[in-house]
Each structure stands twice: as structure tokens, then as C-alpha cells.
Design an enzyme around this catalytic site. Structure first.
Site: not given
Length: 286
Positions: A229, A82, A179, A207-209, A134, A50
Site C-alpha cells: 500500500n 481500503d 501509516h 500497510h504503511g509503505g 485484519e 478511502s
């Protein structure tokens, strides 16, 4: 196995219908644990940082830690920045050695996002690096970035045009994912993944897995989410295992930091290995 470009991992994963775990690391312990899981499972892996972690360590120091721990690893590894809205941080990380970046300009209108993403792609190409892009926010906050408000979803035509005109290597669509932890099972627009891949051929990033079911992961991977992710899952494994250990240490009044680190390492390793098996990346190292 040397550190490899993100596209090398994603193109192969998309062709063979498995997912590359892209796991956000926090420190040297979490880096080593995720790499150990990748070795154990013979899985390729993307380590993600991050902006917050980059600023905490400094790009050169963090890259040095990654490089030292990745030296001698025998599975393919990539290093990715990220969600980064700051062009200066992208420039710093590319100069330090990151192999790919996510330029997060979803707060901009699509045209300005496109213009700046084209510039980031050119900068990354000059450094031999790849770019994820994105145009829509992924709901939820992560490391101080993002919003709990639901994002506007652009039309398929707008998304496809953005992918084609920017030359990005990977796209992160909003499909009802978020997220953090889901308060309830999410309703995902899986068909959007199929449509984007059919129209562009570009790998998609999920994302937000953390918190999705195995079946949801596997369906989205089969549709073209080659990059998956995991961030909250690592944080929870790291901190919950540490909390449980420290509670026991307090009860016994025995304070042994190396034992704490070993417990946290194993929790992170187990979490990463579990996702590698779910994503089908086990045994895919070359």
C-alpha cells in the site's frame, strides 16, 4: 484489459515474488496519473479508495469516474476499498462495483471480528468480490481513521486461525509498520510475514509503505507481501507539487490551472512509477 479481481493479481504476484502497488487515489487526476504510470511501466495496479473519498464523491459517481478512466487501459487493474469499519459502506461499494474491500474491525475483539468478517466474506462472494482482513491496528492515522497508539500484536496462532476460519483472501498484519511518515527508520518483524505465508499460503498486505527503504520493500515482498500500500506518498506528491507550483504562480502573478494540473499529474505519475519499479511489478502486465 478489463478490471480484474484482486486475487488474480495477488496470487500471481505471490507466485512470482513481486509486489502489486496498491495506491490510494484522491480524485480523477490521481486516478488517471496512476493508470498512466501503470501503462508506462506495464505494471498491474490496485487503485484504492478511502471511506472518506467514497463519502466525498458518492460510491456510484466515484465508480463511474474510475470506470471511465480505466476504460481502454491495457494493464490489469483492480479497485479496492481500503480500511473500512462501516458495514453499510462496504455494502454500498460492493453494489456499486468495487472488486474487493478491507473490512477493518480491529477495534473489536477477535471473536466478534471473526464473526463479522465471515459475514463480509459471504456478502463479497455473492458480489464476486474479494476481502482483506485484519485483527491488529496499523499504528498512525489515515483519512480520519486509526490511532497513534501502538497496536497489540496477536500471537501467530491467533492470526493463522483468523485467516483460515474467515476465508479472507489477503491479510494485513501489524509488523511494526505505520501509516503516515516514519519519524525514524522502523524495526519491522519481517519473520512474521514468512511465518504467516508458510502457515496459510494467503498473500499478505503491507500497510504503511511510504518511507520504507527499497531494501525493506523487497525483503517483505520476497517473504509474501504481494500487496503493497502507498497512500501518504501520493498525497505528498500531489500536494507538494501543487504547493511549489502555486508559490511560483504567486511570485509571477500568473494563474493557469491546467498547468497546475499537469505538474501534479506528473508528480503522481513519477511517484507511482518509482514504486512499481521498486516492487518488481514493471513488465508484469499480461
Amino acid at each position: 484489459m478489463p478490471v480484474v479481481p484482486m486475487t488474480e493479481l495477488l496470487d500471481r504476484a505471490q507466485a512470482e515474488a513481486y509486489g502489486i502497488p496498491a495506491i490510494n487515489i484522491l480524485n480523477d487526476l490521481s486516478i488517471e496519473a496512476v493508470l498512466a504510470a501503470a501503462e508506462q511501466e506495464r505494471s498491474p495496479v490496485i487503485l484504492q479508495t478511502s471511506v472518506k473519498t467514497v463519502k466525498q464523491y458518492g460510491a456510484n459517481q466515484l465508480f463511474g469516474i474510475f470506470s471511465a478512466l480505466a476504460d481502454g487501459v491495457t494493464v490489469p487493474v483492480a479497485l479496492h476499498l481500503d480500511h473500512c469499519p462501516e458495514r453499510a459502506v462496504i455494502t454500498t461499494c460492493l453494489a456499486a462495483g468495487w472488486g474487493s474491500v478491507l473490512f477493518d474491525a480491529h477495534d473489536l475483539d477477535v471473536e466478534e471480528n471473526r464473526r463479522q468478517t465471515v459475514e463480509v466474506v459471504a456478502e463479497a462472494r455473492a458480489a464476486g468480490a474479494d476481502v482483506e482482513g485484519e485483527i491488529e491496528a496499523i499504528q498512525g492515522k489515515e483519512d480520519g481513521l486509526g490511532s497513534d497508539d501502538a497496536s497489540k500484536q496477536h500471537s501467530l496462532d491467533v492470526a493463522v486461525d483468523f485467516i483460515r476460519t474467515t476465508g479472507i483472501d489477503c491479510f494485513a498484519p501489524a509488523i511494526g509498520n505505520a501509516h503516515g511518515r516514519y519519524a525514524q527508520a522502523p524495526t519491522l518483524d519481517a519473520q512474521r510475514i514468512s511465518d504467516l505465508v508458510a502457515a496459510t499460503g494467503v498473500p499478505q498486505a503491507l500497510h504503511g509503505g511510504t518511507g520504507l527503504s527499497d531494501e525493506q520493500f523487497q525483503d517483505l515482498i520476497a517473504r509474501g507481501c504481494a500487496k503493497v500500500n502507498i497512500s501518504t506518498g501520493l498525497k505528498e506528491a500531489f500536494m507538494r507539487s501543487g504547493w511549489e507550483f502555486l508559490r511560483g504562480a504567486a511570485e509571477r502573478d500568473v494563474w493557469d490551472p491546467p498547468s497546475l494540473f499537469a505538474v501534479q499529474r506528473q508528480a503522481v505519475l513519477d511517484m507511482a512509477a518509482h514504486h512499481m519499479r521498486v516492487f518488481g511489478s514493471t513488465g508484469r502486465a499480461w
